[in-house]
Write a protein that holds these residues in place. Structure first.
Motif, PDB file in Angstrom:
ATOM      1  N   GLU A  53      51.488 -10.737  24.664  1.00 23.82           N
ATOM      2  CA  GLU A  53      52.775 -11.413  24.548  1.00 23.82           C
ATOM      3  C   GLU A  53      53.441 -11.638  25.898  1.00 23.82           C
ATOM      4  O   GLU A  53      54.392 -12.409  26.001  1.00 23.82           O
ATOM      5  CB  GLU A  53      53.726 -10.575  23.679  1.00 23.82           C
ATOM      6  N   GLU A  54      52.944 -10.971  26.931  1.00 25.50           N
ATOM      7  CA  GLU A  54      53.512 -11.060  28.285  1.00 25.50           C
ATOM      8  C   GLU A  54      54.989 -10.726  28.291  1.00 25.50           C
ATOM      9  O   GLU A  54      55.775 -11.309  29.042  1.00 25.50           O
ATOM     10  CB  GLU A  54      53.277 -12.462  28.883  1.00 25.50           C
ATOM     11  N   ARG A  55      55.392  -9.787  27.440  1.00 30.64           N
ATOM     12  CA  ARG A  55      56.767  -9.289  27.451  1.00 30.64           C
ATOM     13  C   ARG A  55      56.758  -7.916  26.799  1.00 30.64           C
ATOM     14  O   ARG A  55      55.798  -7.550  26.133  1.00 30.64           O
ATOM     15  CB  ARG A  55      57.720 -10.220  26.700  1.00 30.64           C
ATOM     16  N   GLU A  56      57.847  -7.186  26.960  1.00 26.21           N
ATOM     17  CA  GLU A  56      57.912  -5.840  26.373  1.00 26.21           C
ATOM     18  C   GLU A  56      58.252  -5.937  24.897  1.00 26.21           C
ATOM     19  O   GLU A  56      59.005  -6.813  24.478  1.00 26.21           O
ATOM     20  CB  GLU A  56      58.976  -5.011  27.090  1.00 26.21           C
ATOM     21  N   ILE A  57      57.744  -4.976  24.136  1.00 26.99           N
ATOM     22  CA  ILE A  57      57.960  -5.002  22.688  1.00 26.99           C
ATOM     23  C   ILE A  57      59.401  -4.604  22.372  1.00 26.99           C
ATOM     24  O   ILE A  57      59.997  -3.784  23.072  1.00 26.99           O
ATOM     25  CB  ILE A  57      56.942  -4.075  21.987  1.00 26.99           C
ATOM     26  N   GLU A  58      59.981  -5.198  21.337  1.00 26.25           N
ATOM     27  CA  GLU A  58      61.330  -4.846  20.905  1.00 26.25           C
ATOM     28  C   GLU A  58      61.267  -3.630  19.972  1.00 26.25           C
ATOM     29  O   GLU A  58      60.255  -3.407  19.324  1.00 26.25           O
ATOM     30  CB  GLU A  58      61.969  -6.020  20.158  1.00 26.25           C
ATOM     31  N   PRO A  59      62.376  -2.873  19.855  1.00 25.06           N
ATOM     32  CA  PRO A  59      62.343  -1.669  19.010  1.00 25.06           C
ATOM     33  C   PRO A  59      61.996  -1.945  17.550  1.00 25.06           C
ATOM     34  O   PRO A  59      61.204  -1.205  16.956  1.00 25.06           O
ATOM     35  CB  PRO A  59      63.761  -1.104  19.121  1.00 25.06           C
ATOM     36  N   ASP A  60      62.567  -2.983  16.960  1.00 24.63           N
ATOM     37  CA  ASP A  60      62.282  -3.198  15.536  1.00 24.63           C
ATOM     38  C   ASP A  60      60.848  -3.682  15.340  1.00 24.63           C
ATOM     39  O   ASP A  60      60.209  -3.351  14.327  1.00 24.63           O
ATOM     40  CB  ASP A  60      63.295  -4.162  14.901  1.00 24.63           C
ATOM     41  N   THR A  61      60.335  -4.458  16.291  1.00 25.07           N
ATOM     42  CA  THR A  61      58.924  -4.863  16.203  1.00 25.07           C
ATOM     43  C   THR A  61      58.039  -3.633  16.298  1.00 25.07           C
ATOM     44  O   THR A  61      57.051  -3.501  15.552  1.00 25.07           O
ATOM     45  CB  THR A  61      58.572  -5.826  17.353  1.00 25.07           C
ATOM     46  N   PHE A  62      58.383  -2.723  17.220  1.00 29.02           N
ATOM     47  CA  PHE A  62      57.588  -1.504  17.359  1.00 29.02           C
ATOM     48  C   PHE A  62      57.628  -0.682  16.076  1.00 29.02           C
ATOM     49  O   PHE A  62      56.616  -0.100  15.666  1.00 29.02           O
ATOM     50  CB  PHE A  62      58.087  -0.671  18.542  1.00 29.02           C
ATOM     51  N   ALA A  63      58.791  -0.647  15.415  1.00 31.05           N
ATOM     52  CA  ALA A  63      58.880   0.108  14.158  1.00 31.05           C
ATOM     53  C   ALA A  63      57.905  -0.462  13.132  1.00 31.05           C
ATOM     54  O   ALA A  63      57.226   0.277  12.413  1.00 31.05           O
ATOM     55  CB  ALA A  63      60.309   0.063  13.625  1.00 31.05           C
ATOM     56  N   HIS A  64      57.834  -1.793  13.074  1.00 28.44           N
ATOM     57  CA  HIS A  64      56.874  -2.394  12.139  1.00 28.44           C
ATOM     58  C   HIS A  64      55.443  -2.142  12.550  1.00 28.44           C
ATOM     59  O   HIS A  64      54.545  -2.002  11.706  1.00 28.44           O
ATOM     60  CB  HIS A  64      57.156  -3.898  11.992  1.00 28.44           C
ATOM     61  N   LEU A  65      55.195  -2.067  13.871  1.00 30.82           N
ATOM     62  CA  LEU A  65      53.852  -1.715  14.355  1.00 30.82           C
ATOM     63  C   LEU A  65      53.470  -0.314  13.894  1.00 30.82           C
ATOM     64  O   LEU A  65      52.340  -0.068  13.441  1.00 30.82           O
ATOM     65  CB  LEU A  65      53.828  -1.793  15.884  1.00 30.82           C
ATOM     66  N   VAL A  66      54.433   0.609  13.976  1.00 28.43           N
ATOM     67  CA  VAL A  66      54.200   1.981  13.505  1.00 28.43           C
ATOM     68  C   VAL A  66      53.891   1.968  12.015  1.00 28.43           C
ATOM     69  O   VAL A  66      52.938   2.604  11.544  1.00 28.43           O
ATOM     70  CB  VAL A  66      55.442   2.849  13.792  1.00 28.43           C
ATOM     71  N   SER A  67      54.691   1.211  11.269  1.00 21.30           N
ATOM     72  CA  SER A  67      54.514   1.155   9.824  1.00 21.30           C
ATOM     73  C   SER A  67      53.125   0.644   9.451  1.00 21.30           C
ATOM     74  O   SER A  67      52.431   1.223   8.600  1.00 21.30           O
ATOM     75  CB  SER A  67      55.588   0.251   9.218  1.00 21.30           C
ATOM     76  N   SER A  68      52.681  -0.432  10.104  1.00 15.96           N
ATOM     77  CA  SER A  68      51.373  -0.978   9.722  1.00 15.96           C
ATOM     78  C   SER A  68      50.241  -0.058  10.161  1.00 15.96           C
ATOM     79  O   SER A  68      49.241   0.087   9.446  1.00 15.96           O
ATOM     80  CB  SER A  68      51.184  -2.386  10.279  1.00 15.96           C
TER      81      SER A  68
END
Lengths: 194, 206
Positions: free
Chosen positions: B77-92
């Motif tokens: 993505e060439e950018r840092e991950i956002e907190p809510d996106t990271f939460a969904h990454l954790v969930s999946s």
């Protein structure tokens, strides 16, 4: 009923293990070496399910030696311990997991620091100044809390180890006999007579 | 003996005024025996921290897995991950193992990027990835019931970073003192838009 201790001191790690090989009520052997040398500056003691122990320990020893052959450089203690932990963590959810508990002690020649890692059969890894595996931990850890000195000389470290071993001799219901003691420091690994 | 209680440990996160705080105890045990101090909170980016309570081997495994997946995200993505996106990454990541799960209850705390308003964010999940986006505080671990009680009493909205630090510290210390499987020291991270302050607390070592 196996028992292993390890502690760090000024520029060294001592790893000690009992030498008993037993099944049920029979003591088959009393000079078993349960501490493998993983490299010029690393030792690993192992205990747990018979068979799994030696299989896993030799697997680790040979793969670390292969790494050293391929890259002309042995792995540092923290990297080796992480790799070993990864092997156990992967094995945990496989068809038949290794049931082996380890103490990995190494001297990092890059930073001149001794390191000790406690790794259990689930792949739990802790980086600590002193450790024990087996029933001996219930007796020895509080002694080590009180008497361990991270800046101790080798003689003082061996004295602390003697305290732990005598406590286990006195209070553990099973007599474990002799302990094999090995040391790793900047000069490499060697065995010590207590 | 439950697998989630084998090693012990608790984590809590709270929202403040333009800041979040996340705190955990440091105990690693083998059932009743204390083995080591073991940090359960890891930085994901400069502004996002994740705390993992539960089985210690899975804490280490998941930390490495999340580090890998976030690095891949950042590269692609060439950018840092956002907190809510990271939460969904954790969930999946957790739901992938729905029928053979990791024994972890994660707690996420972070601040979104300036382009999205630097908003404070906390979330928690269960071991199969069901997310909880709370507005006030989230708790996890062996002392979760105790943490709920004290946090409910002490938390108030719009706490400044210094006050939030005091609130979360008292919440954690008093909750783990009532739980045999948590304690042995504590660490608190207070995350603000410009920096993170990490403090180690002195607690009862029993």
């Amino acid at each position: 009923m196996e028992c292993q201790f390890a502690l760090t001191g000024k520029g060294y790690v001592i790893v000690a293990s009992d030498t008993t090989a037993a099944r049920s009520i029979v003591k088959m052997k009393d000079d078993e070496d349960k501490i493998k040398t993983l490299g010029p500056h690393m030792l690993m003691s192992y205990s747990g399910e018979p068979g799994d122990t030696v299989q896993f320990a030799e697997y680790i020893e040979r793969n670390l030696r292969l790494h050293q052959i391929r890259y002309h450089h042995p792995l540092r203690p923290s990297s080796a311990a992480s790799w070993i932990r990864r092997q156990l963590a992967d094995s945990l959810r496989s068809r038949s997991p290794y049931a082996v508990n380890l103490l990995v002690g190494g001297y990092d020649i890059a930073t001149s620091e001794p390191h000790l890692y406690w790794i259990d059969y689930l792949g739990t890894m802790a980086h600590i100044p002193f450790a024990a595996q087996g029933y001996g931990s219930y007796f020895a850890l509080s002694l080590l809390d009180r008497y361990h000195n991270p800046e101790a000389s080798l003689e003082e470290g061996l004295e602390t180890l003697r305290r732990c071993i005598s406590e286990v001799e006195k209070r553990l219901i099973v007599g474990l006999g002799k302990f094999k003691v090995k040391v790793v420091d900047r000069n490499g690994t060697r065995e010590i007579e207590l | 003996m439950s697998i989630m209680e084998y090693n012990g440990g608790s984590v809590v996160a709270m929202v403040g005024k333009n800041c979040v705080a996340i705190a955990s105890d440091l105990r690693l045990g083998n059932q009743a025996l204390n083995v080591a101090t073991f940090d359960k909170i890891f930085p994901v980016t400069d502004r996002i921290y994740i705390g993992l309570s539960g089985l210690a081997t899975d804490v280490s495994t998941l930390r490495e897995r999340f580090r890998f997946r976030v690095n891949m995200y950042t590269i692609k993505e060439e950018r840092e991950i956002e907190p809510d996106t990271f939460a969904h990454l954790v969930s999946s990541t957790l739901y992938e193992k729905r029928f053979g799960p990791f024994f972890i209850e994660p707690v996420i705390a972070g601040i979104s990027s300036p382009s999205r308003g630097s908003k404070p964010f906390i979330a928690a999940a269960d071991l199969i990835g069901c997310l909880n986006f709370a507005k006030d505080f989230v708790v996890a671990g062996t002392a979760s019931s105790e943490l709920f009680g004290i946090a409910e009493g002490l938390w108030e909205p719009d706490l400044e970073p210094e006050d939030l630090f005091e609130t979360i510290s008292q919440t954690l210390l008093n909750a783990v003192d009532r739980d045999a499987f948590s304690g042995w020291g504590a660490v608190v991270h207070v995350i603000t838009p410009d920096r993170v302050i990490t403090r180690t607390l002195k607690g009862r070592m029993d």
